[in-house]
Write a protein that holds these residues in place. Structure first.
Motif, PDB file in Angstrom:
ATOM      1  N   PHE A  94       0.819  -1.210   0.000  1.00 42.31           N
ATOM      2  CA  PHE A  94       0.000   0.000   0.000  1.00 42.31           C
ATOM      3  C   PHE A  94       0.857   1.267   0.000  1.00 42.31           C
ATOM      4  O   PHE A  94       0.530   2.236  -0.668  1.00 42.31           O
ATOM      5  CB  PHE A  94      -0.941   0.023   1.211  1.00 42.31           C
ATOM      6  N   ASP A  95       1.958   1.253   0.746  1.00 41.78           N
ATOM      7  CA  ASP A  95       2.737   2.472   0.957  1.00 41.78           C
ATOM      8  C   ASP A  95       4.221   2.365   0.623  1.00 41.78           C
ATOM      9  O   ASP A  95       4.924   3.363   0.705  1.00 41.78           O
ATOM     10  CB  ASP A  95       2.620   2.911   2.431  1.00 41.78           C
ATOM     11  N   GLN A  96       4.721   1.186   0.295  1.00 45.14           N
ATOM     12  CA  GLN A  96       6.160   1.014   0.083  1.00 45.14           C
ATOM     13  C   GLN A  96       6.508   0.800  -1.386  1.00 45.14           C
ATOM     14  O   GLN A  96       5.852   0.018  -2.066  1.00 45.14           O
ATOM     15  CB  GLN A  96       6.710  -0.211   0.855  1.00 45.14           C
ATOM     16  N   ASP A  97       7.579   1.474  -1.818  1.00 49.26           N
ATOM     17  CA  ASP A  97       8.244   1.118  -3.064  1.00 49.26           C
ATOM     18  C   ASP A  97       9.222   0.007  -2.701  1.00 49.26           C
ATOM     19  O   ASP A  97       9.712  -0.052  -1.568  1.00 49.26           O
ATOM     20  CB  ASP A  97       9.036   2.308  -3.628  1.00 49.26           C
ATOM     21  N   GLU A  98       9.517  -0.865  -3.669  1.00 53.31           N
ATOM     22  CA  GLU A  98      10.458  -1.949  -3.412  1.00 53.31           C
ATOM     23  C   GLU A  98      11.475  -1.991  -4.550  1.00 53.31           C
ATOM     24  O   GLU A  98      11.137  -1.754  -5.713  1.00 53.31           O
ATOM     25  CB  GLU A  98       9.711  -3.284  -3.316  1.00 53.31           C
ATOM     26  N   TRP A  99      12.728  -2.261  -4.204  1.00 54.82           N
ATOM     27  CA  TRP A  99      13.810  -2.327  -5.188  1.00 54.82           C
ATOM     28  C   TRP A  99      14.613  -3.583  -4.919  1.00 54.82           C
ATOM     29  O   TRP A  99      14.912  -3.901  -3.769  1.00 54.82           O
ATOM     30  CB  TRP A  99      14.679  -1.077  -5.054  1.00 54.82           C
ATOM     31  N   TRP A 100      14.945  -4.312  -5.989  1.00 52.95           N
ATOM     32  CA  TRP A 100      15.722  -5.539  -5.901  1.00 52.95           C
ATOM     33  C   TRP A 100      17.020  -5.361  -6.675  1.00 52.95           C
ATOM     34  O   TRP A 100      17.009  -4.889  -7.812  1.00 52.95           O
ATOM     35  CB  TRP A 100      14.977  -6.718  -6.522  1.00 52.95           C
ATOM     36  N   TYR A 101      18.123  -5.788  -6.079  1.00 52.10           N
ATOM     37  CA  TYR A 101      19.421  -5.817  -6.754  1.00 52.10           C
ATOM     38  C   TYR A 101      19.923  -7.244  -6.664  1.00 52.10           C
ATOM     39  O   TYR A 101      20.053  -7.790  -5.556  1.00 52.10           O
ATOM     40  CB  TYR A 101      20.414  -4.855  -6.081  1.00 52.10           C
ATOM     41  N   VAL A 102      20.187  -7.868  -7.801  1.00 57.46           N
ATOM     42  CA  VAL A 102      20.643  -9.256  -7.813  1.00 57.46           C
ATOM     43  C   VAL A 102      22.145  -9.290  -7.539  1.00 57.46           C
ATOM     44  O   VAL A 102      22.942  -8.775  -8.314  1.00 57.46           O
ATOM     45  CB  VAL A 102      20.321  -9.952  -9.153  1.00 57.46           C
TER      46      VAL A 102
END
Length: 176
Positions: free
Chosen positions: A74-82
């Motif tokens: 609802f409120d969070q952006d998420e970022w993934w780095y492999v």
């Protein structure tokens, strides 16, 4: 007016760390990793407590293929780095094939999921902004709080922590 600003600044400062720190490779910020998702181990690198809830960063190590259900925050952006291995990361209707050195961004309110694919260990560096209740949720799951929950109870627990399950996990693994 200046004293009001100083008062606000000093109260904010109470909730943030005042010095830099290092968290070594393969280690957790508090020397207590979080284990969940059938073999997924999280090593907190920057805690919600360090930033007064602004960010939460952790390294996820996984041996088994797979990942979480398709969901949205609802409120969070998420970022993934492999860091290592190969992952499928689905954001909206697009599925990215991500390998070591690649990163993928998932904005809040956009459904997403990821799955480790292939042999060997895979590692992701994951970043939530703002942190919300993600760290708390992962700790509770790791401690067995949700063990024995029905699907309905699990969904309620997720929503209390700022996310909603909207579909099944990624299962159409492609070998590269």
């Amino acid at each position: 007016m200046a004293s009001s600003v100083n008062l606000v600044a000093s109260s904010i400062k109470k909730f943030r760390v005042e010095k830099g720190f290092i968290v070594s490779s393969g280690k957790d910020r508090f020397d207590k990793s979080i284990s969940l998702f059938e073999g997924d181990t999280f090593f907190t690198k920057v805690s919600t407590k360090d930033t007064d809830g602004d960010i939460f960063v952790f390294e996820s190590s996984r041996i088994k293929e797979g990942g979480p259900s398709h969901h949205l925050h609802f409120d969070q952006d998420e970022w993934w780095y492999v860091v290592s291995g190969q992952f499928l990361i689905k954001v909206g209707d697009v599925t990215y094939q991500a390998k070591a050195g690649d990163s993928v961004f998932g904005p809040r309110l956009v459904p997403h999921s990821f799955a480790k694919v292939g042999e060997g260990e895979g590692k992701l560096l994951m970043f939530f902004q703002p942190a919300g209740k993600m760290e708390d949720m992962f700790k509770k799951i790791s401690e067995g709080y949700t063990k024995g929950f029905s699907e309905e109870q699990q969904d309620k627990f997720r929503e209390e922590h700022g996310l909603k399950r909207v579909g099944p996990p990624i299962t159409n693994f492609k070998k590269w």
